[in-house]
Design an enzyme around this catalytic site. Structure first.
Site, PDB file in Angstrom:
ATOM      1  N   ASP A 136       5.220  -4.670   6.122  1.00 45.04           N
ATOM      2  CA  ASP A 136       5.783  -5.965   6.517  1.00 45.04           C
ATOM      3  C   ASP A 136       5.796  -6.987   5.369  1.00 45.04           C
ATOM      4  O   ASP A 136       6.696  -7.826   5.303  1.00 45.04           O
ATOM      5  CB  ASP A 136       5.104  -6.521   7.774  1.00 45.04           C
ATOM      6  CG  ASP A 136       3.592  -6.539   7.653  1.00 45.04           C
ATOM      7  OD1 ASP A 136       3.066  -6.048   6.632  1.00 45.04           O
ATOM      8  OD2 ASP A 136       2.932  -7.054   8.576  1.00 45.04           O
ATOM      9  N   GLU A 192     -14.777  10.148  21.931  1.00 45.07           N
ATOM     10  CA  GLU A 192     -15.379   9.610  23.158  1.00 45.07           C
ATOM     11  C   GLU A 192     -14.972   8.150  23.387  1.00 45.07           C
ATOM     12  O   GLU A 192     -14.811   7.703  24.508  1.00 45.07           O
ATOM     13  CB  GLU A 192     -16.916   9.715  23.092  1.00 45.07           C
ATOM     14  CG  GLU A 192     -17.479  11.025  23.614  1.00 45.07           C
ATOM     15  CD  GLU A 192     -17.007  12.255  22.848  1.00 45.07           C
ATOM     16  OE1 GLU A 192     -16.858  12.156  21.611  1.00 45.07           O
ATOM     17  OE2 GLU A 192     -16.761  13.302  23.481  1.00 45.07           O
ATOM     18  N   ARG A 212       0.931  -5.104  -5.163  1.00 40.78           N
ATOM     19  CA  ARG A 212       1.068  -6.263  -4.261  1.00 40.78           C
ATOM     20  C   ARG A 212       1.174  -7.466  -5.192  1.00 40.78           C
ATOM     21  O   ARG A 212       0.218  -7.779  -5.901  1.00 40.78           O
ATOM     22  CB  ARG A 212      -0.164  -6.396  -3.362  1.00 40.78           C
ATOM     23  CG  ARG A 212      -0.411  -5.179  -2.457  1.00 40.78           C
ATOM     24  CD  ARG A 212      -1.552  -5.480  -1.501  1.00 40.78           C
ATOM     25  NE  ARG A 212      -2.156  -4.293  -0.929  1.00 40.78           N
ATOM     26  CZ  ARG A 212      -1.733  -3.670   0.167  1.00 40.78           C
ATOM     27  NH1 ARG A 212      -0.676  -4.112   0.804  1.00 40.78           N
ATOM     28  NH2 ARG A 212      -2.355  -2.611   0.627  1.00 40.78           N
ATOM     29  N   ARG A 266      -5.704  -2.708   9.484  1.00 44.76           N
ATOM     30  CA  ARG A 266      -6.275  -4.051   9.438  1.00 44.76           C
ATOM     31  C   ARG A 266      -6.022  -4.823  10.731  1.00 44.76           C
ATOM     32  O   ARG A 266      -6.924  -5.379  11.318  1.00 44.76           O
ATOM     33  CB  ARG A 266      -5.657  -4.831   8.281  1.00 44.76           C
ATOM     34  CG  ARG A 266      -6.609  -5.041   7.157  1.00 44.76           C
ATOM     35  CD  ARG A 266      -5.971  -5.789   6.061  1.00 44.76           C
ATOM     36  NE  ARG A 266      -4.623  -5.307   5.788  1.00 44.76           N
ATOM     37  CZ  ARG A 266      -4.076  -5.306   4.598  1.00 44.76           C
ATOM     38  NH1 ARG A 266      -4.748  -5.759   3.575  1.00 44.76           N
ATOM     39  NH2 ARG A 266      -2.849  -4.881   4.410  1.00 44.76           N
ATOM     40  N   ASP A 269       2.359  -0.632  11.590  1.00 50.18           N
ATOM     41  CA  ASP A 269       2.278  -1.994  12.134  1.00 50.18           C
ATOM     42  C   ASP A 269       3.595  -2.752  11.986  1.00 50.18           C
ATOM     43  O   ASP A 269       3.604  -3.974  11.854  1.00 50.18           O
ATOM     44  CB  ASP A 269       1.140  -2.764  11.436  1.00 50.18           C
ATOM     45  CG  ASP A 269       1.322  -2.833   9.927  1.00 50.18           C
ATOM     46  OD1 ASP A 269       2.216  -2.148   9.397  1.00 50.18           O
ATOM     47  OD2 ASP A 269       0.581  -3.579   9.272  1.00 50.18           O
ATOM     48  N   THR A 322       4.317   2.559   5.654  1.00 53.60           N
ATOM     49  CA  THR A 322       2.905   2.175   5.581  1.00 53.60           C
ATOM     50  C   THR A 322       2.150   3.091   6.530  1.00 53.60           C
ATOM     51  O   THR A 322       2.693   3.455   7.585  1.00 53.60           O
ATOM     52  CB  THR A 322       2.689   0.696   5.998  1.00 53.60           C
ATOM     53  OG1 THR A 322       1.314   0.513   6.364  1.00 53.60           O
ATOM     54  CG2 THR A 322       3.525   0.277   7.184  1.00 53.60           C
ATOM     55  N   GLY A 335       0.841  -1.208   0.000  1.00 51.17           N
ATOM     56  CA  GLY A 335       0.000   0.000   0.000  1.00 51.17           C
ATOM     57  C   GLY A 335       0.869   1.248   0.000  1.00 51.17           C
ATOM     58  O   GLY A 335       1.867   1.307   0.712  1.00 51.17           O
ATOM     59  N   ASP A 378      -0.199   2.256   8.351  1.00 45.33           N
ATOM     60  CA  ASP A 378      -0.719   1.496   9.496  1.00 45.33           C
ATOM     61  C   ASP A 378       0.156   1.537  10.748  1.00 45.33           C
ATOM     62  O   ASP A 378      -0.315   1.249  11.842  1.00 45.33           O
ATOM     63  CB  ASP A 378      -0.905   0.021   9.101  1.00 45.33           C
ATOM     64  CG  ASP A 378      -2.134  -0.187   8.235  1.00 45.33           C
ATOM     65  OD1 ASP A 378      -2.798   0.809   7.899  1.00 45.33           O
ATOM     66  OD2 ASP A 378      -2.433  -1.350   7.893  1.00 45.33           O
TER      67      ASP A 378
HETATM   68  O1  F6P Z   1      -1.343  -0.027   3.502  1.00 47.92           O
HETATM   69  C1  F6P Z   1      -2.095  -0.421   4.566  1.00 47.92           C
HETATM   70  C2  F6P Z   1      -3.546  -0.369   4.212  1.00 47.92           C
HETATM   71  O2  F6P Z   1      -3.895   0.943   3.876  1.00 47.92           O
HETATM   72  C3  F6P Z   1      -4.463  -0.909   5.281  1.00 47.92           C
HETATM   73  O3  F6P Z   1      -4.751   0.008   6.276  1.00 47.92           O
HETATM   74  C4  F6P Z   1      -5.658  -1.329   4.476  1.00 47.92           C
HETATM   75  O4  F6P Z   1      -6.377  -2.331   5.138  1.00 47.92           O
HETATM   76  C5  F6P Z   1      -5.032  -1.854   3.233  1.00 47.92           C
HETATM   77  O5  F6P Z   1      -3.813  -1.173   3.086  1.00 47.92           O
HETATM   78  C6  F6P Z   1      -5.865  -1.678   1.983  1.00 47.92           C
HETATM   79  O6  F6P Z   1      -5.172  -2.252   0.928  1.00 47.92           O
HETATM   80  P1  F6P Z   1      -5.554  -2.190  -0.622  1.00 47.92           P
HETATM   81  O7  F6P Z   1      -4.867  -1.026  -1.201  1.00 47.92           O
HETATM   82  O8  F6P Z   1      -5.033  -3.464  -1.175  1.00 47.92           O
HETATM   83  O9  F6P Z   1      -7.047  -2.087  -0.680  1.00 47.92           O
END
Ligand code: F6P
Length: 320
Positions: free
Chosen positions: A103, A187, A72, A171, A129, A125, A11, A127
């Site tokens: 990752d 909240e 990907r 995710r 993560d 990324t 991503g 995320d």
């Molecule tokens: O790069 C991470 C991310 O943005 C996640 O937060 C999300 O779930 C995923 O990629 C979405 O991926 P794609 O571009 O394959 O829809």
């Protein structure tokens, strides 16, 4: 090391261009030839490779996305795909790679490294993560994008005295949700790492209303195991008050990178080039505290990325 390559994979995230720019300019400053590989591992297998110069990375520092494009790739995860990628690098006489991604990208980097290619991985990324660094390139920009959305949604939420659930990306990691909830005064925050208690969320909402709160914002990470539409229905039913849903989705992946993301990208890329110049072994490069760190790829892959419990507690206290 005289010829190096750079690619972005997985991503996209804001700051990837800043990283590409720094790899190209630091590489050329160190006397190396730098090749840009298009569409991540896909373009590597297919030989979609071009030499970069100082001007080819001009005017990109402020742009989101990645000028090298990204993908990907399923094929790259096969023996055939990997062999094809290694052959392509040999054809171009590229002996070291800087790969920029999350990752999944790092796992691909490990496979290439096992086949004798020197690989420097930069964590990028939205995320956040990735275990071997405090922050990934793009995370800060994504949180600021969510924050700006929260402010706008708050205006309309307050005018209509509503509860709004905002679904953010992430995710398996709740960092975007947690950091934006804390900085945006939400909240409640729902993240994949913590089981969801809808009754507790509704109790808090009703308690807030009884104390005079006129509207509420709930931040939910996409990876939480209850669908957002169902969450909104349950909140409406259990509190007897209208709730709305906003899904921010890909909006969070775009935009001009923040200063923090540009600086992080530049520092990590500089280190990657220095290690390639010094003929070091493959490394995953990150930043922990104020220090730039470089780990063995397999060690880096095994590092866990626990959620910061202190931030969860603080967000809870501040949202009462
Ligand atoms: O790069 C991470 C991310 O943005 C996640 O937060 C999300 O779930 C995923 O990629 C979405 O991926 P794609 O571009 O394959 O829809």
């Amino acid at each position: 090391m005289d010829r190096i390559g750079v690619l972005t994979s997985g991503g996209d995230s804001p700051g990837m261009n800043a990283a590409i720019r720094a790899v190209v300019r630091c590489g050329i400053a160190a006397g190396m030839e730098v090749f840009g590989i298009e569409r991540g591992y896909e373009g590597l297998m297919e030989g979609d490779i071009r030499q970069m110069d100082i001007t080819s990375v001009g005017d990109i520092l402020h742009r989101g996305g990645t000028i090298l494009k990204t993908a990907r790739s399923k094929k790259f995860m096969t023996e055939e795909g990997l062999d094809q990628a290694v052959r392509m690098l040999e054809n171009y006489k590229i002996r070291g790679l800087v790969i920029i991604g999350g990752d999944g990208t790092l796992r691909g980097g490990c496979d290439l490294s096992d086949r004798g290619i020197t690989v420097m991985c930069l964590p990028s990324t939205i995320d956040n993560d990735v275990g071997y660094t405090d922050y990934t390139i793009g995370f800060d920009t994504a949180v600021n994008t969510v924050l700006s959305a929260i402010s706008k949604i708050r205006d309309t939420s307050s005018s209509h005295e509503r509860t709004t659930v905002i679904e953010v990306m992430g995710r398996e990691c709740g960092d975007i949700a947690l950091y934006s909830a804390l900085s945006g005064g939400a909240e409640s925050v729902l993240i994949p790492e913590i089981p969801v208690d809808i009754n507790e969320i509704c109790r808090k909402l009703l308690q807030g209303r009884s104390r005079g709160k006129q509207h509420s914002i709930i931040i939910k990470a996409e990876g939480v195991d209850i669908p957002s539409t169902e969450l909104v229905e349950q909140i409406t039913e259990k509190t007897g008050q209208e709730a709305k849903l906003v899904i921010l989705a890909y909006l969070q992946r775009g935009g001009s990178p923040t200063a923090q993301d540009r600086i992080l990208a530049s520092l990590l890329a500089e280190k990657a080039v220095q290690l390639l110049r010094d003929d070091a072994d493959s490394r995953a490069i990150g930043k922990i505290g104020d220090e730039i760190v470089a780990f063995d790829l397999k060690e880096a892959l095994a590092m866990e990325n626990p959620i910061d419990k202190r931030l969860i507690e603080l967000a809870d206290i501040l949202s009462r």
